[in-house]
Design an enzyme around this catalytic site. Structure first.
Site, mmCIF file in Angstrom:
data_model
loop_
_atom_site.group_PDB
_atom_site.id
_atom_site.type_symbol
_atom_site.label_atom_id
_atom_site.label_comp_id
_atom_site.label_asym_id
_atom_site.label_seq_id
_atom_site.Cartn_x
_atom_site.Cartn_y
_atom_site.Cartn_z
ATOM 1 N N LYS A 185 -38.170 22.877 -19.999
ATOM 2 C CA LYS A 185 -37.580 24.196 -19.697
ATOM 3 C C LYS A 185 -38.624 25.114 -19.039
ATOM 4 O O LYS A 185 -38.853 26.256 -19.453
ATOM 5 C CB LYS A 185 -36.964 24.832 -20.956
ATOM 6 C CG LYS A 185 -35.622 25.499 -20.629
ATOM 7 C CD LYS A 185 -34.809 25.835 -21.844
ATOM 8 C CE LYS A 185 -33.758 26.896 -21.536
ATOM 9 N NZ LYS A 185 -32.870 26.606 -20.394
HETATM 10 N N1 PMP Z 1 -29.719 21.477 -19.101
HETATM 11 C C1 PMP Z 1 -30.381 22.460 -18.483
HETATM 12 C C2 PMP Z 1 -31.083 22.167 -17.199
HETATM 13 C C3 PMP Z 1 -30.427 23.743 -19.048
HETATM 14 O O1 PMP Z 1 -31.086 24.724 -18.445
HETATM 15 C C4 PMP Z 1 -29.753 23.977 -20.268
HETATM 16 C C5 PMP Z 1 -29.849 25.326 -20.940
HETATM 17 N N2 PMP Z 1 -29.018 26.293 -20.462
HETATM 18 C C6 PMP Z 1 -29.040 22.929 -20.860
HETATM 19 C C7 PMP Z 1 -29.072 21.686 -20.261
HETATM 20 C C8 PMP Z 1 -28.318 23.104 -22.160
HETATM 21 O O2 PMP Z 1 -29.248 23.225 -23.208
HETATM 22 P P1 PMP Z 1 -28.911 24.073 -24.511
HETATM 23 O O3 PMP Z 1 -27.672 23.507 -25.075
HETATM 24 O O4 PMP Z 1 -30.091 23.835 -25.399
HETATM 25 O O5 PMP Z 1 -28.765 25.475 -24.088
#
Ligand code: PMP
Length: 306
Positions: free
Chosen positions: A155
């Site tokens: 991230k």
């Molecule tokens: N993939 C990406 C590239 C993301 O940025 C996110 C977060 N928005 C997700 C998947 C989903 O992750 P989460 O459920 O932890 O928000």
């Protein structure tokens, strides 16, 4: 605009939370972040943060990738987040953005020997995709960044340039969102959300080694499907054309929540309408995150003292 931000160790008026143009992270993308949602429960007059512990655990694990060294503990970040939301006094669904970044004012690309800092802000936030009950989606002409170049699981702020290419291409071509393939040509995820397909009553989602973000909503969906619907999830590689022949498909993520995919590359997925599995999963998800299912109250942190 938010009224406050956590910045350089304290909660300040939002206008005072500013960085220099020379900030390393602004120039080189050397930060990592989280996206957390808080849901408003009008009957209770309560705002609930969803899975805050899991988000801060992932956040701290990701600091290692960027050699970020900050003294904050998970408990401290949770405390500041609750305090920030109390000060804002929001009574609607809210998005919380913690950001850990290289704050040094120096030229020179690297990860080591730099100062780090933490900022947190939060603002009201509704839907991320307008057509949550049936998005029109394409497969992107871009490929997902790879763990061998910029690890998607981190991230990392700079990595989101890849997501931005994917999203903008999709929108300019008239779609709501895009699915991106990894370097092997397998399905990875959406521009900022994980992906599942449903085939013959089984959920299938790419494994964590498919250059996806290890999503917290992804884990929630797997649990709800198993415990509430008796449905199994298989984590395995998905080919592009499996998207075309799936019974149902959906995105999930903090921003997108649980959103049905109506079509991929102009081919309707299943009936092209909201299917029974995604329908039920969405109902369960929205009930759980607003505190309506006692069993999942442990996922939630209430903001206001009652
Ligand atoms: N993939 C990406 C590239 C993301 O940025 C996110 C977060 N928005 C997700 C998947 C989903 O992750 P989460 O459920 O932890 O928000």
């Amino acid at each position: 605009m938010p009224k406050f931000a956590f910045f350089q160790g304290q909660i300040l008026p939002f206008e005072q939370a500013k960085v220099s143009v020379m900030t390393h992270a602004l120039n080189y993308g050397t930060g990592c972040f989280e996206g957390i949602r808080a849901y408003w429960n009008a009957d209770e007059g309560q705002l609930y943060i969803l899975k805050m512990r899991e988000h801060y655990q992932r956040f701290m694990r990701n600091w290692h990738l960027l050699c970020i060294e900050l003294d904050y503990t998970i408990e401290e970040m949770e405390k500041w987040t609750v305090e920030l939301l109390r000060r804002e006094g929001y009574n609607q669904d809210t998005y919380i953005r913690p950001l850990a970044y290289k704050s040094s004012l120096v030229i020179g690309v690297r990860l080591h020997d730099l100062q780090d800092d933490l900022a947190i802000f939060a603002e009201p936030f509704g839907k991320y995709i307008e057509k949550e009950e049936g998005a029109s989606v394409c497969v992107s002409s871009w490929r997902r960044i790879s763990d061998t170049a910029i690890p998607p699981r981190g991230k990392i702020t700079g990595a989101y340039v890849n997501s931005a290419f994917v999203k903008t291409e999709a929108i300019l071509n008239g779609f709501d969102e895009a699915i991106v393939l990894n370097q092997d040509g397998h399905v990875s995820e959406g521009s900022a959300e994980n992906l599942f397909i449903v085939r013959e009553g089984v959920l299938i989602t790419p494994p964590v080694s498919a250059n996806i973000l290890e999503g917290i909503t992804r884990a929630v969906v797997i649990q709800l499907a198993r415990d509430e619907m008796g449905l199994k999830t298989i984590e395995r590689h998905i080919d592009r054309t499996e998207l075309y022949v799936a019974d149902e498909a959906f995105f999930c993520g903090t921003g997108v929540q649980v959103a049905a995919i109506a079509s991929v590359d102009h081919r309707p997925v299943g009936t092209g309408r909201l299917g029974p599995v995604v329908h039920q999963l969405r109902d369960l998800y929205f009930a759980a995150v607003r505190g309506e299912l006692p069993r999942y109250r442990c996922w939630l942190t209430p903001i206001y003292n009652k």
